[in-house]
Design an enzyme around this catalytic site. Structure first.
Site, PDB file in Angstrom:
ATOM      1  N   ARG A 229       0.848  -1.187   0.000  1.00  0.00           N
ATOM      2  CA  ARG A 229       0.000   0.000   0.000  1.00  0.00           C
ATOM      3  C   ARG A 229       0.881   1.233   0.000  1.00  0.00           C
ATOM      4  O   ARG A 229       1.911   1.260   0.690  1.00  0.00           O
ATOM      5  CB  ARG A 229      -0.909   0.035   1.246  1.00  0.00           C
ATOM      6  N   GLU A 258      -3.976   7.560  -5.284  1.00  0.00           N
ATOM      7  CA  GLU A 258      -4.153   6.863  -6.565  1.00  0.00           C
ATOM      8  C   GLU A 258      -5.394   7.391  -7.256  1.00  0.00           C
ATOM      9  O   GLU A 258      -6.414   7.592  -6.582  1.00  0.00           O
ATOM     10  CB  GLU A 258      -4.279   5.362  -6.318  1.00  0.00           C
ATOM     11  N   HIS A 277      -1.247   0.166  -9.908  1.00  0.00           N
ATOM     12  CA  HIS A 277      -1.878  -0.758  -8.936  1.00  0.00           C
ATOM     13  C   HIS A 277      -2.475  -1.990  -9.640  1.00  0.00           C
ATOM     14  O   HIS A 277      -3.679  -2.234  -9.578  1.00  0.00           O
ATOM     15  CB  HIS A 277      -2.954  -0.034  -8.113  1.00  0.00           C
TER      16      HIS A 277
HETATM   17  C1  OXD Z   1      -5.779  -6.040  -2.966  1.00  0.00           C
HETATM   18  C2  OXD Z   1      -4.919  -5.440  -4.007  1.00  0.00           C
HETATM   19  O1  OXD Z   1      -5.913  -5.469  -1.874  1.00  0.00           O
HETATM   20  O2  OXD Z   1      -4.797  -6.010  -5.108  1.00  0.00           O
HETATM   21  O3  OXD Z   1      -6.367  -7.107  -3.220  1.00  0.00           O
HETATM   22  O4  OXD Z   1      -4.323  -4.379  -3.770  1.00  0.00           O
END
Ligand code: OXD
Length: 316
Positions: A229, A258, A277
């Site tokens: 993250r 994002e 992402h």
């Molecule tokens: C998730 C991601 O949280 O792909 O599944 O970021």
């Protein structure tokens, strides 16, 4: 068997709907977009949605709701105060990300060692110019927050002849890790790694963890890879670390904001690969997510122990 009303906030194929009704015959399923979900919320006992969807308003209008399931691993948007203090079950899809995310991480490592980030730019300008290249054989990968994703990365890295070190909250026996450290020993992992890969969940403890001080502990020749993250990394500090040569490069799939704003300095730093992402994206994602949900649904309806229950106070 108990037959709940399930509201899935994602379009489902007939195949996925049949998988749900096969696992719990008689349950009722609505599949719709977030904008339409309110129409069906009165009767919903289970909501299936993505962890990045803002469900707070919907949640407050759901008199029968007992379980929220995230199709993603991250549940950050689902941890609003009313949810945290409630008895509503919250589960996620951890365990299905390992294959695409480990392939993504290995591809980033190979892109740097084989100069793809340089050669793709040169090709666009019709430039024929060699540059120094490296091998990953016997290089060290450091996985921060070893879990199911980290384990898949470790397995592939070992297969390519790398040395694997990792940090993890609890000590376990790991088949593909040469040295395992505790989460209080991240410094040791950073000091020896040629590639640092972050696979931590976002929690109060991990938010803002990677500051300039930690980047300074990395080798100047090392690369930083974040597929976890964006909030785990202080992006301004990362930009400084990159532009001042404190670390050599970075592959970033996740960001504090994002989409990454056009004004972000990260777009222009050399030796950075930016992806939007996508590390977990795979044509098999929804099949795997629905399989996991269906197995958990059968347990929920049959009164058996469920998997992937989030500890809402810890956040994962
Ligand atoms: C998730 C991601 O949280 O792909 O599944 O970021």
């Amino acid at each position: 068997m108990h037959t709940p009303n399930i509201l899935v906030i994602n379009q489902l194929s007939d195949r996925h709907i049949s998988a749900i009704t096969n696992s719990v015959p008689g349950c009722s399923i609505i599949s719709c977009d977030l904008a339409d979900a309110e129409k069906y919320i009165d009767t919903a006992e289970i909501i299936v949605a993505w962890g990045w969807m803002d469900l707070q308003e919907l949640y407050l209008k759901a008199p029968k709701l007992r379980w929220v399931h995230a199709l993603s691993a991250g549940v950050e948007k689902m941890l609003f105060p009313e949810m945290i203090s409630s008895s509503t079950l919250l589960t996620n899809s951890r365990g299905i990300h390992g294959i695409p995310m480990s392939e993504h991480v290995i591809s980033m490592i190979l892109a740097f060692t084989r100069g793809l980030n340089v050669f793709i730019k040169q090709q666009q300008q019709r430039v024929w110019k060699r540059t120094a290249l490296e091998e990953i054989h016997e290089k060290t990968i450091g996985i921060i927050g070893l879990g199911s994703i980290g384990r898949e990365i470790a397995k592939r890295a070992k297969g390519l002849g790398m040395r694997v070190v990792a940090s993890k909250r609890e000590m376990t026996t790991e088949l593909f890790v040469d040295t395992l450290y505790t989460s209080n020993q991240i410094e040791e992992v950073l000091a020896v790694s040629d590639f640092v890969v972050v696979t931590l969940p976002e929690t109060k403890q991990t938010q803002g963890l990677f500051t300039l001080n930690l980047f300074k502990l990395m080798k100047p020749s090392a690369y930083f890879i974040n597929v976890a993250r964006g909030s785990i990394v202080k992006e301004d500090d990362l930009s400084i670390a990159l532009s001042q040569g404190i670390i050599k490069g970075a592959a970033l799939d996740v960001f504090e904001n994002e989409p990454l704003p056009e004004s972000s300095p990260l777009w222009d730093v050399p030796n950075v690969i930016i992806t939007p992402h996508i590390a977990a994206i795979s044509p098999h994602y929804l099949d795997r997510a629905m399989k996991l949900f269906c197995e958990n649904l059968a347990c929920y309806c049959g009164g058996q122990e469920m998997v992937n229950i989030i500890d809402k106070t810890k956040g994962y």
